[in-house]
Enzyme design. Structure first.
Site, PDB file in Angstrom:
ATOM      1  N   PHE A   1      -2.872  -1.317  -7.246  1.00  0.00           N
ATOM      2  CA  PHE A   1      -2.572  -2.736  -7.173  1.00  0.00           C
ATOM      3  C   PHE A   1      -2.260  -3.199  -5.697  1.00  0.00           C
ATOM      4  O   PHE A   1      -1.373  -2.594  -5.150  1.00  0.00           O
ATOM      5  CB  PHE A   1      -1.577  -2.938  -8.306  1.00  0.00           C
TER       6      PHE A   1
ATOM      7  N   ASP B   1       0.705   0.723   1.705  1.00  0.00           N
ATOM      8  CA  ASP B   1       1.052  -0.703   0.805  1.00  0.00           C
ATOM      9  C   ASP B   1       2.714  -0.321   0.309  1.00  0.00           C
ATOM     10  O   ASP B   1       2.387   0.678  -0.889  1.00  0.00           O
ATOM     11  CB  ASP B   1       0.164  -1.132  -0.372  1.00  0.00           C
TER      12      ASP B   1
ATOM     13  N   LYS C   1       8.518  -7.049  -2.028  1.00  0.00           N
ATOM     14  CA  LYS C   1       9.269  -7.362  -3.094  1.00  0.00           C
ATOM     15  C   LYS C   1      10.863  -6.994  -2.579  1.00  0.00           C
ATOM     16  O   LYS C   1      11.440  -7.940  -2.974  1.00  0.00           O
ATOM     17  CB  LYS C   1       9.065  -6.103  -4.048  1.00  0.00           C
TER      18      LYS C   1
HETATM   19  C1  LIG Z   1       3.563  -6.142  -6.401  1.00  0.00           C
HETATM   20  C2  LIG Z   1       2.887  -5.658  -5.394  1.00  0.00           C
HETATM   21  C3  LIG Z   1       1.912  -6.495  -4.863  1.00  0.00           C
HETATM   22  C4  LIG Z   1       1.718  -7.774  -4.766  1.00  0.00           C
HETATM   23  O1  LIG Z   1       2.825  -8.648  -4.194  1.00  0.00           O
HETATM   24  P1  LIG Z   1       2.894 -10.146  -4.623  1.00  0.00           P
HETATM   25  O2  LIG Z   1       4.171 -10.483  -4.105  1.00  0.00           O
HETATM   26  O3  LIG Z   1       2.886 -10.330  -6.135  1.00  0.00           O
HETATM   27  O4  LIG Z   1       1.885 -10.890  -4.289  1.00  0.00           O
HETATM   28  C5  LIG Z   1       0.947  -5.624  -4.072  1.00  0.00           C
HETATM   29  N1  LIG Z   1       1.122  -4.460  -3.753  1.00  0.00           N
HETATM   30  C6  LIG Z   1       1.799  -3.773  -4.392  1.00  0.00           C
HETATM   31  C7  LIG Z   1       1.968  -2.074  -4.274  1.00  0.00           C
HETATM   32  C8  LIG Z   1       2.824  -4.152  -5.713  1.00  0.00           C
HETATM   33  O5  LIG Z   1       3.531  -3.564  -6.510  1.00  0.00           O
END
Ligand SMILES: *Cc1c(COP(=O)(O)O)cnc(C)c1O
Length: 398
Positions: A128, A215, A244
């Site tokens: 994701f 990420d 986050k």
């Molecule tokens: C939550 C998340 C995102 C996206 O972040 P947003 O602030 O919702 O755009 C991208 N990568 C990972 C691994 C995430 O957990």
């Protein structure tokens, strides 16, 4: 009420009005133990005094100017963050998706600067990376993509935790320029890397001249027991994205880069109106301070291990429980069948949890979780899951 909002979320029927530490209170003054922390955002818990003080002070002084000018808090945050992450430079945006967009643009520009006209980025199944067009294309979940075609070109997908699949791609294609990967897959179901996976990725990126882009939007900021999850493996990424937990609830995203990757984006190549504004940066500086002062990554490691142990002791041998796994305070309990209904049942008992990938109960509590709160959480969950398993059909169709 609420009819004006586009129904992009299936919301629980509860409204929270205040919080303190791991606790939230709803409009009826009912108290909830928050074991999801706004999806790994409020690592310091709710209403953290250090963050609140920084925000209040900054709000009275200056909210926003522009990246047309110098921004002291942004520079301080950049210095501090690059130092802690052992990276050279950072770009600030407002969300995780934006941080990943910056990484994707950086990888493409880096490739074009070296004469690769059709660069492709390796991404993983069940990953994701966000909801913008490029990041939903990078995301390994058809549900996220369905209906939004045409998708963005330039991504090649392989299974997570499969180094041989990477080698096969490397043997067949000359246009791969980067690997974008979560050190632990979050939304995909708290899927941990094999012990040699991240080091194996690092070696292959070195061998082929690819950028290793991690990420760490969910895994970063102490969540897994180190400030960044890749530090467990002793490797360094070329690019890392954060969001986050970075400002405990104030929107911010960061794309950090090292070495050649740090010199790619120049004037005019990327930007953001709000990105790195004084308010968000002051909040993030307060978060970094608290993570250090309160030794929260170490606390996450300790409490995460204790929680995992309790859950495994009580539930590990139960039929219907596939696996209990995690690192630090990022924990998944994979059941044999869909358990989405557990979210509502937990809520009714004053416990906020999340279910991802259909049958993985996910825990992302604030890193400040103390022993008493941990016991409450563990006991509540164990009761809930045992009840759920007892009510399960005797023979799961799967
Ligand atoms: C939550 C998340 C995102 C996206 O972040 P947003 O602030 O919702 O755009 C991208 N990568 C990972 C691994 C995430 O957990």
């Amino acid at each position: 009420m609420g009819q004006s909002l586009m129904p992009t979320y299936a919301r629980q029927p509860v409204t929270f009005v205040r919080g303190e530490g791991v606790w939230l209170w709803d409009t009826e003054d009912r108290r909830y133990l928050d074991a999801i922390a706004g999806i790994a955002v409020c690592g310091l818990g709710h209403a953290h005094p250090g963050v609140a003080a920084a925000l209040c002070e900054q709000a009275k002084r200056l909210l926003h100017t522009s990246n047309l000018y110098q921004i002291e808090a942004q520079q301080q945050l950049g210095d501090r963050l690059t130092q802690l992450a052992d990276m050279d430079r950072v770009f600030f945006g407002n969300s995780g998706a934006e941080a990943n967009e910056a990484a994707i643009k950086l990888a493409r520009l880096h490739a074009h600067q070296r004469g690769i006209a059709d660069p492709a980025i390796l991404v993983m199944e069940s990953s994701f990376h966000g909801r913008t067009m490029a990041t939903l294309t990078a995301t390994g979940n058809r549900k996220t993509q369905a209906g939004f075609e045409p998708l963005v070109q330039g991504f090649v997908r392989v299974p997570y935790n499969d180094l041989e699949a990477i080698d096969r791609v490397a043997a067949n294609r000359t246009n791969i320029v980067a690997v974008l990967v979560e050190p632990i897959q979050g939304e995909g179901g708290v899927i941990l890397p094999a012990s040699d996976y991240l080091t194996g990725l690092r070696a292959r990126c070195d061998q082929h001249g690819w950028l290793l882009m991690l990420d760490e939007i969910q895994t970063g900021m102490g969540r897994t027991g180190r400030l960044f999850a890749h530090q467990h493996q002793g490797i360094r990424p070329d690019v890392m994205t954060l969001a986050k937990g970075l400002a405990n609830g104030v929107p911010i995203g960061a794309c950090l880069a090292r070495g050649a990757a740090a010199d790619v984006l120049g004037p005019g190549s990327h930007g953001s109106t709000f990105g790195g504004n004084p308010l968000a940066c002051r909040a993030a500086l307060a978060v970094l301070q608290a993570l250090e002062d309160e030794a929260l990554p170490a606390q996450a490691a300790r409490q995460g291990a204790a929680l995992l142990e309790r859950l495994r002791t009580a539930l590990g041998d139960q039929p219907g429980v596939r696996e209990i796994r995690g690192l630090g305070l990022m924990i998944g309990i994979e059941l044999a069948r869909d358990c989405t209904e557990l979210v509502g049942q937990a809520l009714a008992q004053g416990l906020l949890i999340n279910v991802t990938a259909g049958r993985v109960l996910r825990l992302l509590p604030p890193l400040i979780l103390d022993d008493e709160q941990l016991a409450l959480l563990a006991d509540g969950l164990i009761r809930l899951i045992q009840h759920f398993l007892a009510s399960a059909p005797p023979h799961d169709p799967e």
